[in-house]
Write an enzyme that holds these catalytic residues in place. Structure first.
Site, PDB file in Angstrom:
ATOM      1  N   CYS A   1       0.811  -1.297  -0.070  1.00 27.12           N
ATOM      2  CA  CYS A   1      -0.002  -0.046  -0.114  1.00 27.12           C
ATOM      3  C   CYS A   1       0.851   1.233  -0.116  1.00 27.12           C
ATOM      4  O   CYS A   1       1.481   1.366   1.050  1.00 27.12           O
ATOM      5  CB  CYS A   1      -1.028   0.225   1.360  1.00 27.12           C
ATOM      6  SG  CYS A   1      -1.864   1.297   1.288  1.00 27.12           S
TER       7      CYS A   1
ATOM      8  N   CYS B   1      -5.242   6.020  -4.033  1.00 27.95           N
ATOM      9  CA  CYS B   1      -4.443   4.759  -3.790  1.00 27.95           C
ATOM     10  C   CYS B   1      -3.167   4.969  -4.331  1.00 27.95           C
ATOM     11  O   CYS B   1      -2.963   5.180  -5.718  1.00 27.95           O
ATOM     12  CB  CYS B   1      -5.424   3.490  -4.738  1.00 27.95           C
ATOM     13  SG  CYS B   1      -4.533   1.997  -4.784  1.00 27.95           S
TER      14      CYS B   1
END
Length: 274
Positions: free
Chosen positions: A78, A209
């Site tokens: 991430c 993201c």
């Protein structure tokens, strides 16, 4: 039942529960068990995922990063979370230059100031043009799985349709297992894109993201047949702006030396019973 201290952080609107596991020593099964409760936006703290600062599991790193999606599943990597964990580590005694691992990859990072962090991704990406359900897509896995669809600017506002398409592609047999994140990209101008991402494990659109920004910038460069060996992109997401740079090898169609730069902010600190 025990109380644990947590920090809530966000990077461009991608929000996380952050725990310092040097204090608690939770094993992975425990983390997976309580992650959905902590990330629940109705009955818990609320977050897109959980970040764990883990004692270093390798000699060459400062610490190990564990990240789990809001449902407890493994996200792979991430990018926005990594920046937040780097900032958290910096505020808890680590230097402005850090190394950490997640799974088998070792990452380098720099804290530039009280808001901005860069993370270097040690991966090589070879984008692939594919078609699923008659949609033209680019597959570009930037430390985790991503599909990219290029859309008109107005389509980025049709969020119900984006969710429907994202959910369909996310579970498609051609990307199972483990499924994929799905990015919807509008190429604004040279070196600038707008992005909406349907995130696997969150099962909806998120405000940002980080790995999606990397994958989408690479896909845009690939899609427009650009040949420069170094490129920078400004990536506009709903939660703010991210910056991506990479090197490109035309002979092998390979992207490497990926760097993601963007904000990392503390929101609040609290305690909760697990």
């Amino acid at each position: 039942m025990s109380d644990i201290i947590f920090h809530k952080m966000e990077g461009a609107g991608n929000d996380f529960v952050v725990l310092d596991n040097r204090t608690y020593g939770f094993d992975l099964d425990e983390i997976i068990r309580f992650t959905p409760k902590l990330c629940d936006r109705k009955f818990g703290i609320g977050a897109d995922g959980i970040l764990i600062l883990q004692p270093a599991e390798r000699d060459e790193v400062d610490y190990t990063m564990i990240y789990r999606n809001a449902d407890g599943s493994d996200a792979g990597m991430c990018g926005n979370g990594a920046r937040c964990l780097v900032m958290f580590a910096f505020q808890n005694g680590f230097g402005s230059t850090q190394t950490f691992n997640i799974h088998n990859n070792v990452y380098e990072a720099e804290v530039h100031d009280e808001e901005n962090v860069s993370v270097h991704f040690p991966v090589h990406v070879i984008p692939e043009d594919i078609q699923i359900n008659e949609l033209d897509l680019v597959k570009a896995n930037a430390a985790t799985e991503h599909l990219v669809q290029f859309v008109d600017k107005t389509d980025l506002e049709k969020e119900a349709e984006l969710v429907q398409t994202g959910r369909t592609l996310r579970y498609h047999k051609d990307v199972e297992p483990p499924g994929s994140n799905v990015n919807f990209v509008h190429c604004k101008e040279r070196g600038s894109i707008s992005l909406q991402t349907y995130e696997r494990g969150v099962e909806g659109l998120t405000l940002a993201c980080g790995t999606g920004a990397l994958a989408s910038a690479i896909a845009a460069h690939h899609h427009m047949n650009r040949v420069e060996k170094q490129a920078k992109y400004q990536v506009k997401v709903k939660g703010g702006t991210l910056f991506v740079s990479f090197n490109f090898e035309p002979g092998t169609n390979t992207y490497h030396q990926l760097i993601l730069t963007g904000p990392a902010h503390f929101v609040f600190k609290g305690s909760i019973s697990t």
